[in-house]
Scaffold this motif. Structure first.
Motif, mmCIF file in Angstrom:
data_model
loop_
_atom_site.group_PDB
_atom_site.id
_atom_site.type_symbol
_atom_site.label_atom_id
_atom_site.label_comp_id
_atom_site.label_asym_id
_atom_site.label_seq_id
_atom_site.Cartn_x
_atom_site.Cartn_y
_atom_site.Cartn_z
ATOM 1 N N TYR A 1 0.868 -1.167 0.000
ATOM 2 C CA TYR A 1 0.000 0.000 0.000
ATOM 3 C C TYR A 1 0.911 1.225 0.000
ATOM 4 O O TYR A 1 1.404 1.656 1.064
ATOM 5 N N LYS B 1 -0.142 4.341 2.050
ATOM 6 C CA LYS B 1 -0.048 4.165 3.500
ATOM 7 C C LYS B 1 1.350 3.754 3.945
ATOM 8 O O LYS B 1 1.610 3.669 5.154
ATOM 9 N N ARG B 2 2.218 3.489 2.937
ATOM 10 C CA ARG B 2 3.548 2.973 3.264
ATOM 11 C C ARG B 2 3.430 1.747 4.179
ATOM 12 O O ARG B 2 4.022 1.667 5.248
ATOM 13 N N ALA B 3 2.611 0.824 3.694
ATOM 14 C CA ALA B 3 2.325 -0.376 4.490
ATOM 15 C C ALA B 3 2.397 -1.602 3.592
ATOM 16 O O ALA B 3 2.385 -1.510 2.357
ATOM 17 N N LYS B 4 2.459 -2.744 4.264
ATOM 18 C CA LYS B 4 2.550 -4.019 3.562
ATOM 19 C C LYS B 4 1.743 -5.061 4.338
ATOM 20 O O LYS B 4 1.828 -5.134 5.564
ATOM 21 N N VAL C 1 -0.414 -8.146 8.892
ATOM 22 C CA VAL C 1 0.175 -6.845 8.563
ATOM 23 C C VAL C 1 1.673 -6.904 8.849
ATOM 24 O O VAL C 1 2.090 -7.139 9.992
ATOM 25 N N TYR D 1 3.916 -4.291 8.101
ATOM 26 C CA TYR D 1 4.243 -2.993 8.696
ATOM 27 C C TYR D 1 3.261 -1.975 8.132
ATOM 28 O O TYR D 1 2.575 -2.213 7.136
ATOM 29 N N GLY D 2 3.225 -0.812 8.772
ATOM 30 C CA GLY D 2 2.385 0.279 8.300
ATOM 31 C C GLY D 2 1.108 0.427 9.108
ATOM 32 O O GLY D 2 0.670 -0.498 9.806
ATOM 33 N N PRO D 3 0.464 1.603 8.995
ATOM 34 C CA PRO D 3 -0.753 1.915 9.775
ATOM 35 C C PRO D 3 -2.021 1.361 9.118
ATOM 36 O O PRO D 3 -2.913 2.125 8.717
ATOM 37 N N ILE D 4 -2.123 0.103 8.984
ATOM 38 C CA ILE D 4 -3.316 -0.526 8.412
ATOM 39 C C ILE D 4 -3.753 -1.660 9.330
ATOM 40 O O ILE D 4 -2.981 -2.124 10.180
ATOM 41 N N TYR E 1 -7.357 0.173 0.965
ATOM 42 C CA TYR E 1 -6.632 1.368 1.437
ATOM 43 C C TYR E 1 -6.068 2.131 0.249
ATOM 44 O O TYR E 1 -4.885 2.448 0.192
#
Length: 519
Positions: A443, A446-449, A477, A479-482, A518
């Motif tokens: 993502y 969101k800089r997430a994975k 998850v 990492y990241g804010p998800i 997201y």
């Protein structure tokens, strides 16, 4: 000797001028009634009226007279029972109930009368004082008023009694009407039964007469036998017993012969079946020999082309066929070795290897999937007790590799958009190992994975795509804010729509649904 209490009270009341109202001598109700000569409900005589039906009394009198004449217990007709249950018993029950109510009412009236006596003893009623103080000229009018009151009370009680009696009679009438209606219904039923019996009676009489005639005839035969020579009869009985014994032995022999015949028939059927199979094998061999001797090269090439088409259709090609070893090649890549004992497979020595010929080697993007198909297939063949021949082994391995090919296609589509890896799951303990496919979703906004894991147990893998409903899916998850829950719900929602007939690219579609959560 004391005088009459009523006369003493009158004498005292004549001197009432010397008493105050509170000091007047008391008088009881009985004394007042005696003084006025008026009686209300007590000591009244009422003529009794019989409530029994005259017919019942007459019937009972006739029965009693018959009993006294003959000295025997008479037979009571059924009609009297019906009348007793419908009329007499309800009257008796009602009489008992009314008697109890009247007894309770009398007791209650006595209690009220005693209470009134006690109150009169304390305070003399105004009516009593007025009567005692009135003159001789007014006293007849006063007594006439009291008599009118008595007549009114008596008539009112009589009216209430007749109302009660009317209610009781109506209750008895309802019971009698219901009993009469039941009797009429029974009469209709009996009339119908009577008609049926009358229709059957002539035939029954004929049967009875026929039975009597047969009985008389048999009795005559019995009498004749009794008059016959008993010694000769005994000899006949002994002969019959011997013949019965011989018949039993013959029946036993017949049963044994039938059993032998059944066994021989079964053996004959087996021999006939073997004969048909042998004749078919001979016919096939003769046909093959004829083809080998007389066929042209064109026919040989045609048969070879047909064989190649069949092999290309099911991917199997024989490499070695002997009584102790059968080797088959699947899809020109896998060598299946089946050790045998007289063409019967030895399952625990079954093995699958990959061919090392460079011309048949292809790039394998998911080597763990291939390794799992080898191990799972061999484990299935070696542990399944229902597999007893080479054909079943071939069918089982074909199903496993067909499922593997479809999953490989799913993983290939998934790997085009999302990085995908496959590993073997050995965390099941005693259960067969499973397969886990992991797809990574990035993502960027969101800089997430997130990692989407598809778990295939052995049963789900072997029966794919029929087992698509049992596919397990989890989201983790990295990492990241998800959060994993929305992604997991989206992925599972898409997988729930897939069916065994419509599942093309379902894993890719599920991950795309998850990646859109997201945006």
């Amino acid at each position: 000797m004391a005088g009459n209490p009523t006369e003493e009270w009158v004498k005292n009341m004549q001197d009432a001028g010397s008493f105050d109202d509170e000091e007047e001598p008391p008088i009881s109700i009985e004394q007042f009634f005696s003084l006025t000569g008026i009686k209300f409900m007590d000591e009244l005589t009422v003529p009794r009226r019989s409530t029994f039906h005259r017919a019942g009394i007459q019937a009972r009198n006739r029965r009693d007279s018959a009993t006294s004449d003959t000295g025997e217990e008479p037979v009571i007709p059924l009609a009297e029972y019906v009348v007793a249950m419908t009329v007499d018993v309800p009257q008796l029950e009602l009489y008992s109930h009314v008697a109890q109510d009247l007894q309770a009412w009398i007791e209650h009236s006595k209690a009220n009368f005693k209470q009134a006596e006690a109150e009169c003893a304390k305070v003399t009623p105004e009516l009593f004082r007025e009567y005692s103080r009135c003159s001789e000229e007014d006293r007849p009018d006063f007594q006439q008023s009291l008599k009118l009151i008595k007549s009114h009370a008596h008539d009112q009680a009589k009216s209430q009694w007749y109302e009660w009696k009317l209610q009781w009679v109506e209750q008895l009438q309802e019971t009698a009407d219901q009993g009469f209606a039941d009797l009429e219904a029974d009469a209709k039923v009996l009339e119908s039964l009577t008609r049926q019996v009358q229709d059957l009676l002539p035939s029954l009489r004929e049967e009875y007469e026929q039975a009597i005639r047969e009985l008389e005839q048999e009795q005559a035969e019995v009498d004749e036998l009794e008059r016959s020579d008993q010694s000769y009869l005994n000899e006949l009985k002994a002969t019959i017993a011997e013949q019965d014994f011989a018949l039993d032995s013959f029946r036993t022999e017949i049963s044994e012969s039938k059993a032998k015949l059944a066994n021989l028939s079964e053996k004959l059927e087996e021999i006939e079946q073997q004969k048909k199979e042998s004749m078919q094998a001979i016919s096939d061999a003769e046909r093959m020999a004829h083809v080998q001797k007389n066929s042209t090269k064109a026919e040989v090439f045609k048969l070879r082309d047909e064989l190649d088409s069949i092999q290309n259709l099911h991917y199997w090609r024989p490499s070695k066929i002997q009584s102790d070893m059968i080797e088959l090649i699947y899809d020109s890549r896998y060598l299946v070795s089946i050790p045998c004992t007289k063409f019967k497979p030895v399952r625990h020595e079954f093995s699958v290897t990959r061919l090392t010929d460079p011309s048949t080697r292809r790039r394998d993007d998911f080597p763990k999937l291939t390794e799992y198909s080898f191990k799972a297939g061999m484990h299935q063949v070696m542990t399944d007790q229902t597999i007893v021949n080479v054909r079943q082994i071939v069918h089982r391995m074909s199903d496993i590799w067909a499922a593997c090919a479809q999953l490989r296609q799913q993983f290939t589509f998934l790997g085009v958009k999302f990085p995908t890896s496959v590993r073997i799951d050995l965390s099941g303990g005693d259960k067969p190992p499973g397969l886990i496919a992991v797809a990574a979703i990035l993502y960027a906004g969101k800089r997430a994975k997130a990692l989407v894991k598809f778990s295939f147990d052995a049963d789900t893998f072997f029966r794919w795509p029929k087992s698509i409903d049992s596919l397990k899916c989890d989201v983790e998850v990295a990492y990241g804010p998800i959060e994993s829950t929305p992604i997991q719900n989206a992925v599972r929602g898409r997988l729930a729509k897939a069916t065994p007939a419509d599942n093309h690219g379902c894993l890719l579609d599920a991950c795309i649904e998850g990646s859109e959560q997201y945006d």
